[in-house]
Design a protein around this motif. Sequence first.
Motif, PDB file in Angstrom:
ATOM      1  N   ASP A 346       0.848  -1.196   0.000  1.00  0.00           N
ATOM      2  CA  ASP A 346       0.000   0.000   0.000  1.00  0.00           C
ATOM      3  C   ASP A 346       0.888   1.252   0.000  1.00  0.00           C
ATOM      4  O   ASP A 346       1.689   1.469   0.907  1.00  0.00           O
ATOM      5  CB  ASP A 346      -0.897  -0.008   1.239  1.00  0.00           C
ATOM      6  CG  ASP A 346      -1.957   1.085   1.202  1.00  0.00           C
ATOM      7  OD1 ASP A 346      -1.955   1.886   0.255  1.00  0.00           O
ATOM      8  OD2 ASP A 346      -2.788   1.128   2.142  1.00  0.00           O
ATOM      9  N   TYR A 357      -8.238   4.344  10.302  1.00  0.00           N
ATOM     10  CA  TYR A 357      -8.045   4.471   8.859  1.00  0.00           C
ATOM     11  C   TYR A 357      -6.754   5.203   8.495  1.00  0.00           C
ATOM     12  O   TYR A 357      -6.548   5.537   7.332  1.00  0.00           O
ATOM     13  CB  TYR A 357      -9.247   5.181   8.244  1.00  0.00           C
ATOM     14  CG  TYR A 357     -10.550   4.446   8.496  1.00  0.00           C
ATOM     15  CD1 TYR A 357     -10.793   3.214   7.898  1.00  0.00           C
ATOM     16  CD2 TYR A 357     -11.512   4.976   9.342  1.00  0.00           C
ATOM     17  CE1 TYR A 357     -11.983   2.534   8.139  1.00  0.00           C
ATOM     18  CE2 TYR A 357     -12.700   4.299   9.586  1.00  0.00           C
ATOM     19  CZ  TYR A 357     -12.925   3.077   8.978  1.00  0.00           C
ATOM     20  OH  TYR A 357     -14.098   2.399   9.214  1.00  0.00           O
ATOM     21  N   SER A 362      -4.230  -3.560   2.927  1.00  0.00           N
ATOM     22  CA  SER A 362      -5.263  -3.925   1.962  1.00  0.00           C
ATOM     23  C   SER A 362      -6.653  -3.853   2.549  1.00  0.00           C
ATOM     24  O   SER A 362      -7.649  -3.798   1.811  1.00  0.00           O
ATOM     25  CB  SER A 362      -5.000  -5.337   1.420  1.00  0.00           C
ATOM     26  OG  SER A 362      -4.978  -6.275   2.491  1.00  0.00           O
ATOM     27  N   TRP A 363      -6.773  -3.855   3.879  1.00  0.00           N
ATOM     28  CA  TRP A 363      -8.085  -3.767   4.520  1.00  0.00           C
ATOM     29  C   TRP A 363      -8.634  -2.346   4.496  1.00  0.00           C
ATOM     30  O   TRP A 363      -9.837  -2.146   4.656  1.00  0.00           O
ATOM     31  CB  TRP A 363      -7.965  -4.227   5.974  1.00  0.00           C
ATOM     32  CG  TRP A 363      -7.067  -3.312   6.788  1.00  0.00           C
ATOM     33  CD1 TRP A 363      -5.725  -3.418   6.946  1.00  0.00           C
ATOM     34  CD2 TRP A 363      -7.471  -2.134   7.479  1.00  0.00           C
ATOM     35  NE1 TRP A 363      -5.249  -2.384   7.709  1.00  0.00           N
ATOM     36  CE2 TRP A 363      -6.305  -1.583   8.044  1.00  0.00           C
ATOM     37  CE3 TRP A 363      -8.692  -1.485   7.680  1.00  0.00           C
ATOM     38  CZ2 TRP A 363      -6.316  -0.407   8.803  1.00  0.00           C
ATOM     39  CZ3 TRP A 363      -8.703  -0.319   8.426  1.00  0.00           C
ATOM     40  CH2 TRP A 363      -7.529   0.215   8.980  1.00  0.00           C
ATOM     41  N   ASN A 364      -7.749  -1.350   4.327  1.00  0.00           N
ATOM     42  CA  ASN A 364      -8.162   0.047   4.380  1.00  0.00           C
ATOM     43  C   ASN A 364      -8.991   0.387   3.137  1.00  0.00           C
ATOM     44  O   ASN A 364      -8.608   0.034   2.022  1.00  0.00           O
ATOM     45  CB  ASN A 364      -6.923   0.941   4.431  1.00  0.00           C
ATOM     46  CG  ASN A 364      -7.234   2.356   4.880  1.00  0.00           C
ATOM     47  OD1 ASN A 364      -8.110   3.012   4.326  1.00  0.00           O
ATOM     48  ND2 ASN A 364      -6.488   2.821   5.880  1.00  0.00           N
ATOM     49  N   TYR A 367      -7.128   1.790   0.140  1.00  0.00           N
ATOM     50  CA  TYR A 367      -5.984   0.965  -0.293  1.00  0.00           C
ATOM     51  C   TYR A 367      -5.521   1.367  -1.695  1.00  0.00           C
ATOM     52  O   TYR A 367      -6.321   1.458  -2.633  1.00  0.00           O
ATOM     53  CB  TYR A 367      -6.415  -0.494  -0.266  1.00  0.00           C
ATOM     54  CG  TYR A 367      -5.401  -1.489  -0.788  1.00  0.00           C
ATOM     55  CD1 TYR A 367      -4.112  -1.540  -0.289  1.00  0.00           C
ATOM     56  CD2 TYR A 367      -5.765  -2.412  -1.777  1.00  0.00           C
ATOM     57  CE1 TYR A 367      -3.203  -2.471  -0.752  1.00  0.00           C
ATOM     58  CE2 TYR A 367      -4.870  -3.349  -2.250  1.00  0.00           C
ATOM     59  CZ  TYR A 367      -3.583  -3.365  -1.740  1.00  0.00           C
ATOM     60  OH  TYR A 367      -2.684  -4.292  -2.206  1.00  0.00           O
ATOM     61  N   THR A 400     -12.082   0.018  -6.734  1.00  0.00           N
ATOM     62  CA  THR A 400     -11.467  -1.295  -6.864  1.00  0.00           C
ATOM     63  C   THR A 400     -10.874  -1.428  -8.262  1.00  0.00           C
ATOM     64  O   THR A 400     -11.613  -1.501  -9.251  1.00  0.00           O
ATOM     65  CB  THR A 400     -12.501  -2.405  -6.627  1.00  0.00           C
ATOM     66  OG1 THR A 400     -13.173  -2.166  -5.387  1.00  0.00           O
ATOM     67  CG2 THR A 400     -11.830  -3.759  -6.601  1.00  0.00           C
ATOM     68  N   ASP A 540     -20.618  -1.281   7.130  1.00  0.00           N
ATOM     69  CA  ASP A 540     -19.964  -2.469   6.550  1.00  0.00           C
ATOM     70  C   ASP A 540     -19.252  -2.073   5.254  1.00  0.00           C
ATOM     71  O   ASP A 540     -19.874  -1.953   4.190  1.00  0.00           O
ATOM     72  CB  ASP A 540     -21.009  -3.552   6.287  1.00  0.00           C
ATOM     73  CG  ASP A 540     -20.369  -4.892   5.911  1.00  0.00           C
ATOM     74  OD1 ASP A 540     -19.177  -4.900   5.534  1.00  0.00           O
ATOM     75  OD2 ASP A 540     -21.080  -5.915   5.989  1.00  0.00           O
ATOM     76  N   HIS A 541     -17.913  -1.863   5.338  1.00  0.00           N
ATOM     77  CA  HIS A 541     -17.146  -1.439   4.166  1.00  0.00           C
ATOM     78  C   HIS A 541     -17.124  -2.515   3.081  1.00  0.00           C
ATOM     79  O   HIS A 541     -17.276  -2.215   1.889  1.00  0.00           O
ATOM     80  CB  HIS A 541     -15.712  -1.090   4.566  1.00  0.00           C
ATOM     81  CG  HIS A 541     -15.565   0.267   5.173  1.00  0.00           C
ATOM     82  ND1 HIS A 541     -15.712   1.429   4.457  1.00  0.00           N
ATOM     83  CD2 HIS A 541     -15.276   0.640   6.462  1.00  0.00           C
ATOM     84  CE1 HIS A 541     -15.516   2.475   5.249  1.00  0.00           C
ATOM     85  NE2 HIS A 541     -15.255   2.024   6.481  1.00  0.00           N
ATOM     86  N   ALA A 542     -16.930  -3.765   3.474  1.00  0.00           N
ATOM     87  CA  ALA A 542     -16.804  -4.848   2.486  1.00  0.00           C
ATOM     88  C   ALA A 542     -18.095  -4.996   1.685  1.00  0.00           C
ATOM     89  O   ALA A 542     -18.059  -5.148   0.448  1.00  0.00           O
ATOM     90  CB  ALA A 542     -16.445  -6.157   3.189  1.00  0.00           C
TER      91      ALA A 542
END
Length: 568
Positions: A346, A357, A362-364, A367, A400, A540-542
């Motif tokens: 990153d 944050y 990669s979870w951020n 990213y 993404t 829920d970000h994902a």
Amino acid sequence: MAKIWGRLGMEGICIGAALYTFARMKPVLSLFVLSLSWGQEILLRRVQVGQKITEEPAKSPSNASVRLVFVGQVLDSTTKEPLSGAYVRVPGSVIGAVTDEKGFFRIPTTLRSPIEVEVSFVGYTTRRLTLNPLPEGSPTAPILLAPEDIVGQEVVISASRVEEKLLRSPVQVMQLSGVAIRSSPAVVSAQTLSFLPGVDVIYSSFTFPVVNTRGFNFTQNPRFINRVDGVEMQSTALNVPVLTFTAPPDLDVANVEVIAGPASALYGPNAFNGAMLTTLKDPFQYPGLSAQVRIGVNHLANYQRDPAPLYDVQARYAHTWRNRLGIKLAVHGLLGEDWRATDTTDRGVYAGAVPPYTTAGSWNPGYLPINGYGYDARALIQGVPFADGRPMPAFYLSRTGWIEPDLVSTRTQIGKVTGGVFYRFTDQLQGQLTFHLASGRTVYQDNTRYALQDFVLMAYKAELTHARGFFRVYAIREDGGRSMSLWVLGANLLNTVKPHTAWFTHYLLAYGGYLDMSMSAADKAAFAAHYGFAVPQMGDHAAARRLADSDTRFLATLPTAAPVAGCS
């Protein structure tokens, strides 16, 4: 845009003009240069008064059918071993020949009187002697050259445009012979230059070596010029060195000279960091057929991929007729697999975000991987409330994107063809029409990753060479084809699939809980049946990213979701 420049000095006159044109949708560059040089005697020696080399009428009919040649064999005076590649020439003319692997040379002639020739070889004392014309097949006495212990006696022309001994050159000049280049294990001939002192070669990819001198290690090095037989082979359309495309086939290279220092006085401001000058083989001096095939394997210790084969095939043919007309053709094909840029570290900056944050990874949601393309569509989210009125924590959000294998192939395919027609009008005047054509695909690393697709470079030259000067005109044309920056490609693809504004809107509606709070139970059931996952919950970000990356046109069919999603 056009530029015209001129310079008058001891070595002569140089006049040039540049014309830039751009074709529709594709970058195209045409460069025209006119050079004229007339001044100091280049060969530093004179022809005997009244001497002719290739023209003399037969004295009688009985002698007319006898073909005469100047022949000989050049040997080491100590070991008596043949010297392959020794240069035999007639001083003050364009006539000459190079010895074969057994040390023999042959110069056809109609002259019936002796002539003086000069025989030279790197590391040996140059020798002058008189040769008599002999019928084809006649035995000859060997010509012996004595080894020379003094280093730096090689002849170079790049430092002052006239022949001089290497030790007398005013700047540091290194020279590589064609034999050294062909015997090198390097994939690209420019890589062999790293063996020279004062020369550094860095690699943007295995097909993109960048030559640097004077300690300037830069992936572009625009202040270093590359000339091949007097043609400045620069890629103005790409603004990067493309030696893989501009370098001639190794089998057609006579020698390469490198000036590891400022050369602007002779070659212009772009030679501030140095210059590389490649001399190609003349068909009169290097006739015959030669071929070379090299096979290798790379990526042997690469955990990212399996080993891949590498193929390098070259061939050259040259022929002359009556020592007047000559032709040559050289081809080169390279096929292999370049390295893949898959660094997922990153590189994002998180100034202005709040914990957690501010930590890269990669979870951020912000990213930004080093070799990720499209992730640069990124924004700092702050001051936006959740659906229940609570403020969202400040964080970075990026789209993404893709990694390199998703966008381009690392397969490298490069093909090159060079050739020309040569004609000797007199013993001191020679004309030539030559061309260089290169095309292919490859990838390289600069400030971002670039892919060259269907790139084409063409160079044409017409030249008249005299013992005391030359007249040269050449043109260079480039076609970028489908070449691209992967950073730009990734961002444009994402924006085409779904505009950035719509993607960020759908992400925040899902993450902020607006969809979940506004949709009815029936619409939520229809949502889950269509997408295969439930409506994203608040925070829920994902789940929010999953929805934003999906085709959200279905939301317009849901009565309670359409007004919130802006689809009504």
